[in-house]
Design a protein around this motif. Structure first.
Motif, mmCIF file in Angstrom:
data_model
loop_
_atom_site.group_PDB
_atom_site.id
_atom_site.type_symbol
_atom_site.label_atom_id
_atom_site.label_comp_id
_atom_site.label_asym_id
_atom_site.label_seq_id
_atom_site.Cartn_x
_atom_site.Cartn_y
_atom_site.Cartn_z
ATOM 1 N N SER A 219 0.833 -1.203 0.000
ATOM 2 C CA SER A 219 0.000 0.000 0.000
ATOM 3 C C SER A 219 0.870 1.255 0.000
ATOM 4 O O SER A 219 0.591 2.232 -0.703
ATOM 5 N N ILE A 220 1.969 1.218 0.785
ATOM 6 C CA ILE A 220 2.896 2.354 0.798
ATOM 7 C C ILE A 220 3.610 2.462 -0.538
ATOM 8 O O ILE A 220 3.775 3.550 -1.084
ATOM 9 N N PHE A 221 4.015 1.307 -1.095
ATOM 10 C CA PHE A 221 4.677 1.300 -2.399
ATOM 11 C C PHE A 221 3.791 1.949 -3.455
ATOM 12 O O PHE A 221 4.251 2.764 -4.246
ATOM 13 N N GLU A 222 2.514 1.570 -3.449
ATOM 14 C CA GLU A 222 1.598 2.085 -4.479
ATOM 15 C C GLU A 222 1.393 3.590 -4.327
ATOM 16 O O GLU A 222 1.344 4.326 -5.311
ATOM 17 N N LYS A 223 1.298 4.050 -3.087
ATOM 18 C CA LYS A 223 1.116 5.483 -2.841
ATOM 19 C C LYS A 223 2.317 6.266 -3.349
ATOM 20 O O LYS A 223 2.172 7.309 -4.001
ATOM 21 N N ARG A 224 3.509 5.754 -3.060
ATOM 22 C CA ARG A 224 4.710 6.475 -3.450
ATOM 23 C C ARG A 224 5.012 6.321 -4.942
ATOM 24 O O ARG A 224 5.621 7.196 -5.549
ATOM 25 N N THR A 225 4.570 5.221 -5.524
ATOM 26 C CA THR A 225 4.725 5.066 -6.968
ATOM 27 C C THR A 225 3.867 6.081 -7.714
ATOM 28 O O THR A 225 4.262 6.590 -8.767
ATOM 29 N N ARG A 226 2.692 6.400 -7.152
ATOM 30 C CA ARG A 226 1.819 7.398 -7.783
ATOM 31 C C ARG A 226 2.503 8.764 -7.844
ATOM 32 O O ARG A 226 2.304 9.525 -8.787
ATOM 33 N N ARG A 227 3.319 9.090 -6.833
ATOM 34 C CA ARG A 227 4.068 10.349 -6.860
ATOM 35 C C ARG A 227 5.001 10.401 -8.065
ATOM 36 O O ARG A 227 5.141 11.437 -8.716
ATOM 37 N N ILE A 228 5.660 9.281 -8.313
ATOM 38 C CA ILE A 228 6.580 9.225 -9.453
ATOM 39 C C ILE A 228 5.801 9.330 -10.762
ATOM 40 O O ILE A 228 6.216 10.023 -11.689
ATOM 41 N N LEU A 229 4.657 8.660 -10.833
ATOM 42 C CA LEU A 229 3.829 8.708 -12.045
ATOM 43 C C LEU A 229 3.379 10.126 -12.384
ATOM 44 O O LEU A 229 3.239 10.483 -13.549
ATOM 45 N N GLN A 230 3.164 10.937 -11.354
ATOM 46 C CA GLN A 230 2.746 12.318 -11.587
ATOM 47 C C GLN A 230 3.821 13.135 -12.307
ATOM 48 O O GLN A 230 3.518 14.152 -12.925
ATOM 49 N N GLY A 231 5.060 12.681 -12.218
ATOM 50 C CA GLY A 231 6.142 13.385 -12.910
ATOM 51 C C GLY A 231 6.460 12.821 -14.273
ATOM 52 O O GLY A 231 7.500 13.184 -14.862
ATOM 53 N N LEU A 232 5.601 11.953 -14.800
ATOM 54 C CA LEU A 232 5.882 11.273 -16.067
ATOM 55 C C LEU A 232 6.214 12.217 -17.224
ATOM 56 O O LEU A 232 7.170 11.954 -17.975
ATOM 57 N N PRO A 233 5.484 13.334 -17.416
ATOM 58 C CA PRO A 233 5.860 14.240 -18.522
ATOM 59 C C PRO A 233 7.284 14.781 -18.379
ATOM 60 O O PRO A 233 8.026 14.865 -19.363
ATOM 61 N N PHE A 234 7.679 15.140 -17.148
ATOM 62 C CA PHE A 234 9.042 15.614 -16.915
ATOM 63 C C PHE A 234 10.064 14.529 -17.229
ATOM 64 O O PHE A 234 11.116 14.794 -17.818
#
Length: 438
Positions: A219-234
Motif C-alpha cells: 500500500s505504501i509502495f503504491e502510494k509512493r509510486t503514484r508520486r513518481i507517475l505524476q512526474g511522467l511528462p518531466f
C-alpha cells in the motif's frame, strides 16, 4: 572541446528539467539523497537543510569524478551535470527559480569546460593528449567483471570455471572462429555476454524451487509510486534530452562507457568506431542491470526516482541512427520504466539470488574500474613525463590513500594524472624538467 550552440541548448534544457524534478521531489541523481527526500516531502525537513545535506554528499563527486572524467575524455557526464541540479532543485524556493538555476548551470558548464580545455591544450607539455591513454585498459578490464562477480557470490570454483570459459570465448572471437567474417565483434563484447549469462544462470539455478516469503508494504509502495507517475511528462522530456545529447557525442552515461566512447569518437576507421559504440552500449546495459534492484527498491520505498531512470536510455541513445530517434527512444524507455515500476519491484521479490547478484555486479564493476583507471593513469603520466611523471603521480595517489581517500578511488587516478600534467608544466616553466625528445 568544441563549442556548439546546439550542445549548449540541449545541456541547459536537460539541467533545467532535472532541477525541476529535484524541486518537486520526483527524482534526483544521487542515490544517497533519495532516501532522505521523504523527510522533506512529508514536511519533516526544510529546503535549506536538505540543500545543505545534498551539497555535502555531492560536492566531492562533482569536483573529482565529474571534472576529472570530462577533462580527460572531453565528454560531459552525469556527475558534472546532474549532481549540482540535485542541489539547485532543492535549494530553489520556486519552480521557475529551479529551472533558471539549473539551466544556468548547464550553460556555465559548456562554456567553462570549453574555455578550460582550450587553455590546457596550449601548455608546453601536452598532457591532455596523454590522457587519452586512460582508456587503454578500461575496455579489457571492464569485460572481466563477471568473473569477479561470480566469485563473490558463488565461490572461487565457479569463478575459476567461468574465467576459463570467458577467456576461451575471448580467444575464439579474437581468432574469428565463431562469427562470419563480415560481422565485427570486439572480443570484450563476447566476454561480457558470456560472463553475464553465466552469472544469471548460476543465480537462477540457486533460486530454483524457491518461493518468496516477502510480502512488502504494497500500500505504501503504491502510494509512493503514484508520486513518481505524476512526474511522467518531466521524465519523458528529460529522457529525450539526455538521449539526444548522448547520441550526438556530447555526453556519456557512466564510468564504464565514457572512455570507450572517447576512443570510439577518435577512431579513424568507421567500422572500429561502430564496434566501440556497440561495446559502450553493452557495457552501460550490463551496468544498468546491476543497478535495477537498487533504483527500483529505493524508488518504491521513497517515491523518488532517478533522473536518468534505470539508465537504459544510454544504450538506446548510443545505438540510435540519429538524435531524433534517440530522443524518441529515450522518452519511451524512461516512461515505460516508470509505468512498470511496481511490477518490477514485485518481480524482484521472487528472485533473491538475482537481487544479490546486482550487489556483486556493482562491487565487481567498481573494483575492475578502479584497477583499470589506475593502470591507464599510469600509462598517461609515463607518456607525459616518463618516471618523473610517474613519481609525482604515485605521490599524489598515495597521499589520497593516507588521508583516508577524500577523493574516491574511481576518480583519484584520473585526477592525480591531471594534477601530474599541471605540475610537470610548472616544473618545465621553472626549468626543472625537460621532456624526452620525440
Amino acid at each position: 572541446m568544441e563549442f556548439s550552440l546546439l550542445k549548449m541548448v540541449l545541456v541547459a534544457l536537460s539541467t533545467a528539467t532535472t532541477a525541476l524534478l529535484s524541486y518537486y521531489g520526483r527524482a534526483v541523481f544521487h542515490d544517497g539523497i533519495r532516501p532522505i527526500m521523504p523527510e522533506f516531502i512529508e514536511g519533516r525537513m526544510k529546503r535549506p537543510e536538505l540543500a545543505s545535506i545534498s551539497f555535502g554528499l555531492s560536492v566531492g563527486f562533482i569536483a573529482s569524478v565529474g571534472i576529472a572524467f570530462t577533462l580527460s575524455t572531453q565528454l560531459l557526464n552525469p556527475w558534472l551535470l546532474f549532481l549540482p541540479t540535485d542541489i539547485l532543485g532543492v535549494f530553489a524556493t520556486r519552480a521557475w527559480l529551479a529551472a533558471l538555476l539549473g539551466g544556468t548551470w548547464g550553460v556555465a558548464v559548456v562554456a567553462g569546460i570549453s574555455v578550460v580545455h582550450s587553455a590546457l591544450t596550449v601548455f608546453p607539455i601536452d598532457f591532455i593528449g596523454a590522457l587519452g591513454e586512460l582508456s587503454s585498459p578500461v575496455l579489457a578490464g571492464f569485460a572481466l567483471f563477471p568473473i569477479l562477480a561470480i566469485t563473490y557470490q558463488f565461490g572461487w570454483k565457479k569463478g575459476a570455471f567461468s574465467a576459463v570459459i570467458i577467456l576461451l570465448v575471448r580467444q575464439m572471437v579474437e581468432l574469428n572462429w565463431i562469427l562470419p567474417e563480415d560481422i565485427h565483434l570486439l572480443p570484450e563484447a563476447g566476454q561480457l555476454f558470456v560472463g553475464t549469462l553465466l552469472l544469471a544462470l548460476f543465480a537462477l539455478w540457486k533460486d530454483r524451487g524457491k518461493t518468496s516469503s516477502e510480502k512488502g508494504v504494497h500500500s505504501i509502495f503504491e502510494k509512493r509510486t503514484r508520486r513518481i507517475l505524476q512526474g511522467l511528462p518531466f521524465f519523458a522530456v528529460t529522457g529525450a534530452l539526455i538521449a539526444a545529447m548522448a547520441n550526438l557525442g556530447y555526453f556519456a552515461g557512466s564510468e564504464v562507457s565514457i572512455f570507450t566512447l572517447q576512443k570510439a569518437y577518435s577512431a579513424a576507421d568507421p567500422s572500429h568506431t561502430q564496434a566501440l559504440i556497440q561495446q559502450a552500449a553493452l557495457a552501460d546495459f550490463l551496468r544498468g542491470i546491476g543497478f535495477v534492484p537498487l533504483i527500483v527498491t529505493t524508488a518504491l520505498t521513497t517515491g523518488v526516482y532517478g533522473v536518468v531512470g534505470l539508465t537504459f536510455i544510454f544504450p538506446i541513445a548510443y545505438l540510435a541512427p540519429n538524435a531524433v530517434f534517440a530522443a524518441i527512444g529515450g522518452a519511451l524507455m524512461i516512461s515505460l520504466e516508470v509505468l512498470i515500476l511496481s511490477k518490477a519491484g514485485k518481480a524482484l521479490e521472487k528472485f533473491p539470488s538475482l537481487r544479490e547478484a546486482s550487489d556483486s555486479i556493482r562491487t565487481a564493476i567498481t573494483q575492475v574500474m578502479e584497477i583499470a583507471l589506475l593502470l591507464g593513469s599510469t600509462l598517461a603520466v609515463v607518456k607525459m613525463g616518463e618516471f618523473t611523471g610517474f613519481s609525482i603521480f604515485v605521490a599524489l595517489y598515495a597521499l589520497n590513500e593516507v588521508l583516508g581517500r577524500p577523493v574516491v578511488r574511481l576518480a583519484a587516478s584520473p585526477l592525480a594524472a591531471i594534477l601530474t600534467g599541471l605540475i610537470l608544466n610548472l616544473l618545465y616553466l621553472l626549468q626543472l624538467f625537460t621532456p624526452a625528445a620525440g
